[in-house]
Design an enzyme around this catalytic site. Structure first.
Site, PDB file in Angstrom:
ATOM      1  N   LYS A  24      35.470  32.005  50.462  1.00 55.34           N
ATOM      2  CA  LYS A  24      34.847  32.312  49.171  1.00 55.34           C
ATOM      3  C   LYS A  24      35.253  31.299  48.104  1.00 55.34           C
ATOM      4  CE  LYS A  24      35.877  36.395  47.149  1.00 55.34           C
ATOM      5  NZ  LYS A  24      36.450  36.267  45.799  1.00 55.34           N
ATOM      6  N   SER A  25      36.531  30.944  48.060  1.00 49.29           N
ATOM      7  CA  SER A  25      36.993  29.988  47.034  1.00 49.29           C
ATOM      8  C   SER A  25      36.301  28.637  47.212  1.00 49.29           C
ATOM      9  CB  SER A  25      38.504  29.772  47.155  1.00 49.29           C
ATOM     10  OG  SER A  25      39.186  30.935  46.833  1.00 49.29           O
ATOM     11  N   ARG A  29      33.423  26.799  44.746  1.00 47.24           N
ATOM     12  CA  ARG A  29      33.698  25.439  44.245  1.00 47.24           C
ATOM     13  C   ARG A  29      32.628  24.457  44.720  1.00 47.24           C
ATOM     14  NH1 ARG A  29      38.212  28.311  44.121  1.00 47.24           N
ATOM     15  NH2 ARG A  29      39.993  27.731  42.835  1.00 47.24           N
ATOM     16  N   GLN A 172      42.834  29.987  39.399  1.00 48.88           N
ATOM     17  CA  GLN A 172      41.656  30.082  38.529  1.00 48.88           C
ATOM     18  C   GLN A 172      41.946  29.430  37.181  1.00 48.88           C
ATOM     19  OE1 GLN A 172      40.671  34.259  38.570  1.00 48.88           O
ATOM     20  NE2 GLN A 172      39.826  34.143  40.629  1.00 48.88           N
ATOM     21  N   ASP A 322      45.751  37.549  47.787  1.00 48.79           N
ATOM     22  CA  ASP A 322      44.630  38.443  48.120  1.00 48.79           C
ATOM     23  C   ASP A 322      44.902  39.295  49.362  1.00 48.79           C
ATOM     24  OD1 ASP A 322      43.238  37.556  45.926  1.00 48.79           O
ATOM     25  OD2 ASP A 322      42.121  36.031  47.023  1.00 48.79           O
ATOM     26  N   ARG A 399      38.427  44.702  48.606  1.00 43.08           N
ATOM     27  CA  ARG A 399      39.618  44.664  49.461  1.00 43.08           C
ATOM     28  C   ARG A 399      40.247  46.058  49.622  1.00 43.08           C
ATOM     29  NH1 ARG A 399      39.553  39.224  50.172  1.00 43.08           N
ATOM     30  NH2 ARG A 399      39.356  37.976  48.296  1.00 43.08           N
TER      31      ARG A 399
HETATM   32  C1  S3P Z   1      41.013  32.396  43.549  1.00 46.06           C
HETATM   33  C2  S3P Z   1      42.275  32.480  43.059  1.00 46.06           C
HETATM   34  C3  S3P Z   1      43.091  33.713  43.069  1.00 46.06           C
HETATM   35  C4  S3P Z   1      42.527  34.756  44.014  1.00 46.06           C
HETATM   36  C5  S3P Z   1      41.040  34.880  43.904  1.00 46.06           C
HETATM   37  C6  S3P Z   1      40.359  33.544  44.203  1.00 46.06           C
HETATM   38  C7  S3P Z   1      40.289  31.115  43.453  1.00 46.06           C
HETATM   39  O1  S3P Z   1      43.128  34.245  41.760  1.00 46.06           O
HETATM   40  O2  S3P Z   1      43.125  36.001  43.777  1.00 46.06           O
HETATM   41  O3  S3P Z   1      40.546  35.849  44.805  1.00 46.06           O
HETATM   42  O4  S3P Z   1      39.276  30.927  44.153  1.00 46.06           O
HETATM   43  O5  S3P Z   1      40.727  30.261  42.679  1.00 46.06           O
HETATM   44  P1  S3P Z   1      44.178  33.717  40.682  1.00 46.06           P
HETATM   45  O6  S3P Z   1      44.027  32.274  40.618  1.00 46.06           O
HETATM   46  O7  S3P Z   1      43.817  34.356  39.373  1.00 46.06           O
HETATM   47  O8  S3P Z   1      45.520  34.176  41.159  1.00 46.06           O
END
Ligand code: S3P
Length: 439
Positions: A24-25, A29, A172, A322, A399
């Site tokens: 997903k990340s 992006r 993030q 996560d 989750r």
């Molecule tokens: C993510 C960063 C994490 C994670 C989220 C996805 C990302 O959050 O919990 O599910 O894709 O950068 P944080 O950066 O706020 O910890």
């Protein structure tokens, strides 16, 4: 169709191979970088979940053409300044903290008002953590209740770089500031506590003006204004955070084995593997390779002979951020007392997950001692459930839903689990894979 599910039986032992959905990340992006490239970028195995679709809808609203085909997605970027900003533009990040926070960094150079909204869960989350640093570039934010969505951003065409210290271990926040730095003349300096580094790796692969010096506990990042982004063809690897549910299922079983194909094993995401190995679960990487800067491998995982409790090192918190809900479940069956600390960030997620973890553990009969930011779990190797359990997931946290299914399949009892639709956020195929494992 009902939005709840009943699980009545523990899962039998299995020996299978599975493929989980795209990361997903990286998917989000990829959408954002491609939207700024010059020309057509193509992705295979893009995660088709609600969070990623929200990212696609967002760039479409910004005037970028997207073609979704059966198994590919094409984005036709119009260059780094190619977004078209309509009057009274409203962007809806829905449930996605990643989209909501990262997109702000990309929009801070636009001197018009843009409104950002989200669903009920996202509207409860902290956006001050990104609006504060992004304001230092010269962008202006108006938030609801000083920290929440809806917010209105008014960017500036005269941005100034600054020095940012990221202390939460939030990828993030770090990524939003990297994106802001990409919009700003001069050098933006970031000292960031370790967290997932997909943004940096994509910047490096795209040869953008970014320098990264890695230290033990933090990274030093320097970003300069980006003039051009080349197109990005990408095959998205599977998401370790989705694989984690099945790793937990194996960790809680006696005689099962699983191969999970082609998973992203970026070191900044490996907390779950380090911890499960320490607890006694047998895990191996096979066919390891580097793909455009990201590590990936097949994960082979076998049930443990014995599960041992752990004192979770908080330095690993952001590498497992996560995965804590399922790690807590595994700790409930381990021999001894497991201890997790410095976890305030867990209550900042789609729902307050430290509280949820404790609630699920209580429901399954595991003893816990919980504080504001820590939890002790008194493990019980022969933990079994013989009662009816109802999970009402009021913020529809994907989750929480999937963790409850893993608990039901591992400990028994009769579970009524609500908000099945929440899996569409990150892992639409989750229940199909569970059904395959049951066959
Ligand atoms: C993510 C960063 C994490 C994670 C989220 C996805 C990302 O959050 O919990 O599910 O894709 O950068 P944080 O950066 O706020 O910890």
């Amino acid at each position: 169709m009902s939005n709840s599910i009943i699980v009545k039986n523990k899962i039998k032992n299995f020996n299978k191979e599975i493929v989980v959905g795209g990361d997903k990340s990286i998917s989000i992006r990829w959408v954002l970088f491609s939207s700024l490239a010059n020309g057509k970028s193509k992705a295979e195995n893009l995660l088709m979940s609600k969070d990623v679709i929200a990212a696609i809808k967002t760039i479409k609203k910004l005037g970028i053409k997207v073609k979704l085909k059966k198994s590919t997605c094409e984005i036709y970027g119009k260059g780094i300044n190619g977004y078209q900003i309509k009057k009274n533009l409203i962007i809806n990040a829905e449930n996605s903290g990643t989209l909501g926070r990262l997109i702000l960094g990309l929009l801070i150079n636009i001197p018009h008002s843009i409104k950002l909204v989200g669903d009920k869960s996202l509207s409860k989350r902290d956006f001050k953590r990104v609006s504060d640093p992004l304001s230092n570039f010269g962008a202006n934010f108006k938030l609801t209740n000083k920290k929440n969505l809806p917010l209105v951003l008014r960017g500036s065409s005269n941005l100034k770089p600054f020095k940012y210290q990221e202390n939460r271990g939030s990828a993030q926040c770090k990524s939003a500031v990297i994106f802001g730095g990409m919009r700003t003349e001069g050098t933006t300096y970031i000292r960031a506590k370790k967290s997932r580094n997909h943004t940096e790796l994509l910047c490096k692969y795209l040869k953008l003006p970014i320098k990264i010096r890695e230290r033990k506990k933090y990274d030093l990042i320097e970003v300069n204004k980006v003039k051009k982004i080349k197109t990005l063809n990408y095959k998205i690897p599977s998401d370790i955070s989705s694989a984690a549910f099945f790793m937990a299922l194996i960790a809680l079983s006696n005689n099962s084995e699983l191969i999970i194909r082609n998973v992203n094993i970026n070191p900044s995401r490996l907390g779950i593997i380090t911890i499960l190995k320490k607890m006694g679960v047998r895990i191996m990487f096979r066919n390891k390779k580097n793909y455009k800067g990201e590590e990936q491998a097949d994960i082979k995982i076998k049930s443990p002979k014995k599960l041992k409790a752990i004192n979770f090192p908080s330095a690993l918190n952001s590498c497992a951020i996560d995965e804590f809900l399922v790690i807590f479940l595994v700790a409930a069956k381990a021999k001894g007392i497991s201890y997790f600390k410095d976890l305030a960030e867990l209550n900042q997620k789609e729902s307050p997950r430290l509280k949820w973890g404790a609630k699920i553990l209580k429901l399954i009969g595991a003893k816990t001692i919980i504080t504001k930011n820590s939890i002790k779990i008194i493990g019980k190797p022969n933990l079994r459930i013989n009662k009816k359990i109802v999970i009402k997931n009021y913020l529809k946290d994907h989750r929480v839903f999937m963790t409850s299914i893993i608990a039901a399949l591992s400990f028994g009892g009769e579970w009524h689990i609500h908000d099945k639709d929440s899996i569409k956020t990150s892992f639409p195929n989750f229940l199909n894979i569970i059904n395959d494992l049951k066959k």
